[in-house]
Design an enzyme around this catalytic site. Structure first.
Site, mmCIF file in Angstrom:
data_model
loop_
_atom_site.group_PDB
_atom_site.id
_atom_site.type_symbol
_atom_site.label_atom_id
_atom_site.label_comp_id
_atom_site.label_asym_id
_atom_site.label_seq_id
_atom_site.Cartn_x
_atom_site.Cartn_y
_atom_site.Cartn_z
ATOM 1 N N CYS A 85 17.941 56.722 51.502
ATOM 2 C CA CYS A 85 17.077 56.870 50.321
ATOM 3 C C CYS A 85 16.880 58.324 49.929
ATOM 4 C CB CYS A 85 15.732 56.184 50.561
ATOM 5 S SG CYS A 85 15.914 54.443 50.967
ATOM 6 N N HIS A 335 12.436 52.194 42.549
ATOM 7 C CA HIS A 335 13.154 52.856 43.641
ATOM 8 C C HIS A 335 14.662 52.582 43.539
ATOM 9 C CE1 HIS A 335 14.123 54.627 47.379
ATOM 10 N NE2 HIS A 335 13.689 53.723 48.219
#
Lengths: 387, 387
Positions: A85, A335
């Site tokens: 991420c 996200h």
């Protein structure tokens, strides 16, 4: 190292766009960033792109060359970065370093992820590949369960409450209501979070960040060059830090703080010559509600163990002492994994330019972005100042 | 930018090791490189790792953190790079730049790929993801077919013969016989290549590089630091170049030369202040026999169109005018995608140290490595000199 500024930003709306291709997402965000900078794209000397797992989710690797072709950038060098991420934050760091070191004068840095066209199980597998394949993923320890262990320990050690975590979600949803690019435009309540569909105790579905399609690009230039190139207000990158940690949760000595964040933040603060109390707002990596709380402690905004209480006291609201995730964060803005670090930069620049509209942080002069990969096995931190 | 040298190298044997895990491959090659440098691993400040597609083939992303944990490197920052088959070369370039710019003094740079545990169709899909998903991969245009188009055009334009391509394979197999780490230890003949199992005309299976498991690591240090750290002969990186091109073959104006190679090589030659005729040997990206021929032209070793004839005349043999792929190349040493660029560096350093045994190039003082991704949509070139 010379001064580097962000001179252009562009992002797609974050959301569920199964019919938009990777190319369309890249084209939209990349073109917006170049237009925002107002430069001839022939000046762009290199392209950096964060992408987490389109190799698996879209059968598409080699994203640098794909993006360069889509944006018609010619024979410039490209680099795809991947650290889970934190893939986007690292694309940004390496684009920044390339300009700071004098290698290039102007670079394009982006991130992209396309996720919602696949079944939830496939997306879960793709995400879980950022953990240890043999000791975590294979035994079913996906990220919600790993971060739930962290949450339980933080509650045990510091008295952080279930409700404080819920308040993170409520606040980020409130902020996202003011962000036209956010995925979620839906008000939450503490009760709704706490009684939501259970995922891994203490988390319900409302404690978890979103699955998102989106792309974000930024144009960086050496400040001395930027001043001649653009009329846009410059946003200078005054600090950059990057650190790591073991991949597996089991190998970490402490799980209620993240050494990678602490080390990366120290590096960025020292470089910028600022302290946590100098930061006017921060975009932090709230993949789960508990992680936002922990990050605000590790970044030095609050004492260890006080992050949850700070949320309860309203200190992290847009009009609070240190506004956290005015964009809505991963929790509510969305996200899009490989683009997330860049989306934080997008928000930081928007705020520092004073272009954040209803969610504008008052008198914002210095902003911080914080992006992690895995259970904080990678972290990078950037600090920005309005020039 | 300051001078940087390679002070340690380590590689696994290249081959078919379905039972070896990614962690075992990394552990073996990484430990060898650190031991070869003879340094305390606490001095390593950052880790760069090239990996192409373990996300898909092994369900394992976030390779930087995985490798750091396996090698017990603590909280150092890590970065995974991916640009198809040039993933390893780019890890090397960015590790090099980090040290050259003064960011770090000592870094570890590696590459790894694990491929042979999956069915051939899965590996083919993983490889094809480096092409354009919608206009190439989806219509069945995998890399052998794309490079076969290139081969046919080169034959048409320049009279390159089927046999000349076969000779590349024969020569690289001959070289691999002298390389204990090579995957193939099998002599070929032109007849065997030409009459082999057909893949895409003019290629038979013997014109194609291998599917390989393997890992390679190198330790880089600022030369001024390296001189105090190690007794090993230093190999200095005197040139580094990186360029790109469109992803799709259909969008390229010419397919018998690769602008990314030409541009990256120019950058590297200029930086090193050397000419093609100063290079004593080169490891070039022979993913197919024709590509080796084209690269030796684009790198300036032979006139355009003469690369095949040069092979025929023996100019590229270990004792020839400009030895190409003394290691055996991707064709016979093996092609562990993300590690390939590093494996070229391993060979260059081995040769320049004079440690290449039976395949030693005489009086080797300057060596070049050349690594491409896709149909040369990414290219990076490095030049090394024995100090």
């Amino acid at each position: 190292m010379r001064s580097v500024s962000v001179i252009g930003i562009g992002e797609t709306k974050m959301g569920v766009f199964p019919d938009k291709s990777l190319k369309e997402l890249i084209k939209e965000a990349g073109s917006k960033a170049i237009n925002d900078a107002g430069i001839d794209k022939g000046l762009i000397e290199a392209l950096y792109i964060g992408n987490f797992n389109s190799s698996y989710l879209c059968n598409q690797s080699h994203m640098g060359a794909l993006a360069s072709e889509v944006l018609e950038l010619g024979n410039i060098p490209t680099l795809r970065t991947e650290n889970a991420c934190a893939s986007g934050g690292l694309a940004f760091r390496y684009g920044y370093l390339a300009v700071a070191s004098g290698l290039y004068d102007v670079v394009l840095v982006g991130g992209v992820e396309k996720m919602t066209h696949r079944e939830t199980e496939v997306v879960t597998s793709a995400l879980a590949s950022a953990s240890d394949g043999t000791t975590e993923f294979e035994i079913g320890a996906t990220f919600p369960s790993l971060f739930a262990l962290i949450a339980n320990r933080h509650m045990y050690e510091y008295g952080t409450t279930r409700e404080q975590m819920a308040m993170v979600a409520v606040q980020n949803h409130d902020n996202a209501l003011l962000n036209p690019n956010a995925q979620m435009h839906k008000k939450l309540t503490i009760e709704k979070v706490v009684t939501g569909f259970p995922v891994a105790y203490p988390f319900t579905v409302f404690d978890c960040s979103l699955i998102t399609d989106g792309a974000v690009f930024t144009v960086l230039a050496a400040t001395e060059v930027a001043e001649k190139l653009t009329q846009k207000p410059l946003v200078e990158i005054i600090g950059s830090g990057h650190a790591g940690d073991t991949l597996t949760l089991a190998s970490k000595k402490i799980i209620t703080e993240f050494p990678a964040t602490i080390k990366a933040a120290k590096e960025a603060y020292e470089m910028a010559n600022v302290k946590p109390e100098d930061i006017d707002f921060a975009e932090v990596h709230d993949c789960f509600t508990i992680t936002q709380i922990i990050h605000t402690e590790d970044l030095g905004f609050f004492e260890k163990g006080k992050g949850g209480f700070a949320v309860e006291e309203g200190l992290t609201a847009i009009n609070g002492k240190i506004p956290i995730n005015p964009s809505g964060g991963l929790k509510a803005k969305g996200h899009p994994i490989g683009a997330t670090g860049l989306s934080q930069v997008y928000e930081a620049v928007t705020q520092l330019r004073g272009e954040a509209g209803e969610r504008q942080v008052k008198n914002a002069e210095i902003g911080l972005t914080h992006n992690i990969g895995g259970t904080a096995s990678t972290c990078c931190v950037h600090i920005f100042r309005r020039r």
